[in-house]
Design a protein around this motif. Structure first.
Motif, mmCIF file in Angstrom:
data_model
loop_
_atom_site.group_PDB
_atom_site.id
_atom_site.type_symbol
_atom_site.label_atom_id
_atom_site.label_comp_id
_atom_site.label_asym_id
_atom_site.label_seq_id
_atom_site.Cartn_x
_atom_site.Cartn_y
_atom_site.Cartn_z
ATOM 1 N N PRO A 102 0.803 -1.227 0.000
ATOM 2 C CA PRO A 102 0.000 0.000 0.000
ATOM 3 C C PRO A 102 0.835 1.276 0.000
ATOM 4 O O PRO A 102 0.301 2.361 -0.242
ATOM 5 N N ASP A 103 2.128 1.168 0.282
ATOM 6 C CA ASP A 103 3.004 2.334 0.413
ATOM 7 C C ASP A 103 4.115 2.258 -0.632
ATOM 8 O O ASP A 103 5.289 2.076 -0.303
ATOM 9 N N LEU A 104 3.738 2.417 -1.907
ATOM 10 C CA LEU A 104 4.680 2.199 -2.998
ATOM 11 C C LEU A 104 5.905 3.111 -2.936
ATOM 12 O O LEU A 104 7.016 2.638 -3.218
ATOM 13 N N PRO A 105 5.808 4.408 -2.606
ATOM 14 C CA PRO A 105 7.032 5.221 -2.542
ATOM 15 C C PRO A 105 8.055 4.683 -1.547
ATOM 16 O O PRO A 105 9.255 4.610 -1.847
ATOM 17 N N GLU A 106 7.608 4.293 -0.346
ATOM 18 C CA GLU A 106 8.530 3.731 0.639
ATOM 19 C C GLU A 106 9.096 2.393 0.156
ATOM 20 O O GLU A 106 10.286 2.090 0.337
ATOM 21 N N PHE A 107 8.234 1.576 -0.453
ATOM 22 C CA PHE A 107 8.660 0.284 -0.984
ATOM 23 C C PHE A 107 9.731 0.482 -2.054
ATOM 24 O O PHE A 107 10.755 -0.209 -2.071
ATOM 25 N N THR A 108 9.511 1.447 -2.942
ATOM 26 C CA THR A 108 10.462 1.715 -4.016
ATOM 27 C C THR A 108 11.805 2.168 -3.462
ATOM 28 O O THR A 108 12.868 1.747 -3.948
ATOM 29 N N GLU A 109 11.780 3.013 -2.440
ATOM 30 C CA GLU A 109 13.031 3.476 -1.840
ATOM 31 C C GLU A 109 13.784 2.312 -1.199
ATOM 32 O O GLU A 109 15.018 2.240 -1.278
ATOM 33 N N CYS A 110 13.066 1.393 -0.587
ATOM 34 C CA CYS A 110 13.725 0.225 0.003
ATOM 35 C C CYS A 110 14.388 -0.626 -1.088
ATOM 36 O O CYS A 110 15.525 -1.083 -0.918
ATOM 37 N N LEU A 111 13.683 -0.837 -2.205
ATOM 38 C CA LEU A 111 14.292 -1.595 -3.298
ATOM 39 C C LEU A 111 15.505 -0.861 -3.846
ATOM 40 O O LEU A 111 16.536 -1.483 -4.151
ATOM 41 N N ALA A 112 15.417 0.473 -3.954
ATOM 42 C CA ALA A 112 16.560 1.254 -4.448
ATOM 43 C C ALA A 112 17.764 1.087 -3.532
ATOM 44 O O ALA A 112 18.912 1.026 -4.004
ATOM 45 N N SER A 113 17.516 0.993 -2.219
ATOM 46 C CA SER A 113 18.629 0.798 -1.286
ATOM 47 C C SER A 113 19.318 -0.540 -1.525
ATOM 48 O O SER A 113 20.534 -0.672 -1.358
#
Length: 474
Positions: A433-444
Motif C-alpha cells: 500500500p506504500d509504494l514510494p517507501e517500498f520503491t526506496e527500500c528496493l533502491a537501497s
C-alpha cells in the motif's frame, strides 16, 4: 501453419485460462519513452508489416467444441489495425507520472476476447516535444525474449529507418470444427508416441549400459516433476499478504555497470545481482514494519526458447522456489541466489514444462489461483539493446516493462537499454500500500549491490561470469 502450431500450447492456455480471475490477468505492458513524436503514417506502415511477420497479432481465439482441443488461433476476418493503434494527447504536465498512470489503467483493463490481444497507444504532449508509447499485449502472444524478437521488426537502428525485405505470409490453417479436433488430437497423439518411442529407446540403451544410473535418472525426473508442479500453501512474507485488484506502477533506473561489475567481481551473473538487490530491498522494507525476513518465495521465468522457435508464443517455464533473505551480506546472498537459479536451470523437468502446464489446465481454477497467491513476487530479466533504437523517426530513450503479478505481491521486470537497466515494478496495492517507501527500500538494495567489494574467498577463486550473462531468464 501446422495443425499443432495453429492451436494454443498448454503453456499459452495456462496464461489465458487465468483470465477467469481478474487478479491473475497475464497482461504485459511496455512503455517506450521517445525523444519526439513518431511519424504517424510511417508508424502505421511499420505495424502493418510487423503484424504480418508475427501473425499472432492478427489472430483471435476460437474455442473447440466441448474443449476437446486447446483454443485455435485463427485469422481475424474483421482485423482492423486502426482499432489497435491509438493516439492520445496527455493533459499537462504530461510527465512520467501521467504516462505511468495511463499504463496502470492498461494493466488493470481486460482484453476484448473477440479481437487480437494487443493495443498500441501513442501519448503525445510530453515536454520538449517528446512522446511516449504504451504497448499492451497478452502473455499468451509472447514472452519477454519473444517480445524483443518481435520488436526488431518494428524498431529501427537509424532515425531514417531500416530496409526490410518482403513478408512471406503463411497460409492460415482452415478446417471444419470436427476435422480440426481429429487432426489436432492425431498430431498430438503421434507426437507423444514418437517422443515416447525415442525416450524408451534411449532409456533401454541407458538401462543396458548402466541399470543403476537409469533407475537413478528416472527417480530424479520424478522428483523434478514434483518440484515443478508441487502446490504452494503458505505465503512466506509476513507483511505482503494482501491480494486485490488494484495496481500501481513505478520505475527504478540503475546503470548496467552497477549490476554487471559487482556480478563479475563475485563470479556471478547480472541476473544474480538483480535478484540479490531485490532481496536486500525486501529486507529493508520488512524492517520498516519491525519484522525480520528469513525467506521469500519467487517465481522466475526460465527461457526454453531455441534459435529455431518462431517469434511470439511462450517459450518459458515458471520456476517457483524459496530464496534466503536472512543476511545483508551481498556476496553470500548473491552466491545463494546463483546456486538456486543454476539448479533450476538444470532441473530435468524443465523441458517438460508444457506437460506440467497441461496438468494445471485440468485443475479447478480456484486451486491454481490459491497456489499462485502464495508466491511473494515475480522477477524477470530481459536483455535489451546496447545500441540506439528508433520508432518511425523518434529515438527510444528508455524502455520500461511491467510484467503481470499473477497473484503475487509485485512483479519486478528488468530490461536493459543503452547501458541503463530500467526495473519496472507492478505492485498489488493490497500487498504494497506504500509504494514510494517500498520503491526506496528496493533502491537501497541496488545501492548495496553497486557498492559490493568482495573479500577473498577460495570458493570463488577463478570463477568469473561472462560479461552481461543473463542465466537464461526471460
Amino acid at each position: 501453419m501446422g495443425i499443432r502450431e495453429s492451436h494454443m500450447t498448454q503453456s499459452d492456455l495456462f496464461t489465458w485460462s487465468m483470465e477467469q480471475d481478474p487478479a491473475l490477468r497475464s497482461t504485459i505492458v511496455s512503455v517506450l519513452v521517445l525523444d519526439s513524436e513518431p511519424e504517424w503514417d510511417r508508424l502505421v506502415r511499420v505495424f502493418d508489416r510487423g503484424t504480418r511477420v508475427a501473425p499472432g497479432f492478427r489472430h483471435v481465439l476460437a474455442a473447440a467444441p466441448l474443449g476437446l482441443t486447446p483454443p485455435r488461433w485463427q485469422y481475424d476476418p474483421n482485423f482492423d489495425l486502426s482499432w489497435h493503434l491509438r493516439r492520445i494527447a496527455l493533459p499537462p504536465p504530461a510527465d512520467q507520472a501521467a504516462v505511468l498512470e495511463f499504463a496502470r489503467n492498461e494493466v488493470m483493463t481486460a482484453f476484448d476476447p473477440v479481437r487480437p490481444l494487443w493495443t498500441f497507444t501513442l501519448l503525445s504532449g510530453r515536454p520538449d516535444s517528446g512522446s511516449a508509447a504504451v504497448l499492451k499485449v497478452h502473455h499468451s502472444l509472447t514472452d519477454g525474449v519473444g517480445g524483443m524478437q518481435i520488436a526488431t521488426e518494428v524498431l529501427d537502428f537509424t532515425r531514417e529507418g531500416t530496409e526490410r525485405g518482403p513478408v512471406r505470409e503463411r497460409e492460415p490453417h482452415r478446417a471444419a470444427p470436427v476435422a480440426d479436433v481429429l487432426a489436432w488430437n492425431w498430431s498430438a497423439g503421434w507426437g507423444l508416441v514418437r517422443g515416447g518411442a525415442a525416450a524408451v529407446a534411449t532409456a533401454s540403451v541407458r538401462a543396458a549400459a548402466d541399470p543403476v544410473g537409469a533407475v537413478r535418472d528416472g527417480a530424479a525426473m520424478v522428483s523434478s516433476l514434483a518440484r515443478l508442479a508441487r502446490p504452494v500453501t503458505e505465503t512466506m512474507s509476513p507483511v505482503m499478504i494482501g491480494r486485490g485488484l488494484g495496481r500501481r506502477l513505478t520505475v527504478l533506473e540503475v546503470p548496467f555497470a552497477q549490476l554487471e561489475e559487482p556480478a563479475v567481481r563475485a563470479g556471478c551473473t547480472v541476473n544474480d545481482a538483480f535478484l540479490t538487490a531485490l532481496l536486500l530491498g525486501l529486507r529493508s522494507y520488512h524492517r520498516r514494519y519491525d519484522v525480520s525476513l528469513t525467506r521469500v518465495r519467487v517465481t522466475v521465468p526460465i527461457s526454453t526458447r531455441t534459435a529455431e522457435d518462431p517469434p511470439g508464443g511462450n517459450r518459458i517455464t515458471l520456476a517457483r522456489f524459496a530464496v534466503p533473505a536472512d543476511t545483508d551480506d551481498v556476496g553470500e546472498l548473491m552466491w545463494a541466489v546463483r546456486g538456486l537459479v543454476e539448479r533450476w536451470r538444470r532441473e530435468p523437468a524443465i523441458p517438460w514444462s508444457n506437460a506440467v502446464a497441461a496438468v494445471f489446465n485440468r485443475l479447478p481454477a480456484g486451486a491454481v489461483a490459491q497456489m499462485l497467491r502464495h508466491v511473494d513476487f515475480v522477477a524477470s530479466d530481459v536483455a535489451g539493446s546496447p545500441v540506439p533504437l528508433y520508432l518511425a523517426g523518434a529515438e527510444v530513450e528508455r524502455i520500461h516493462a511491467f510484467g503481470p503479478t499473477i497473484g503475487t505481491a509485485f512483479n519486478a521486470t528488468l530490461i536493459s537499454h543503452m547501458g541503463t537497466c530500467a526495473v519496472g515494478i507492478n505492485a498489488d496495492t493490497a500487498a504494497v500500500p506504500d509504494l514510494p517507501e517500498f520503491t526506496e527500500c528496493l533502491a537501497s538494495g541496488f545501492r548495496k549491490v553497486a557498492a559490493f567489494a568482495p573479500q577473498p574467498n577460495p570458493r570463488r577463486d577463478g570463477m568469473v561470469a561472462r560479461s552481461g550473462e543473463r542465466s537464461g531468464i526471460s
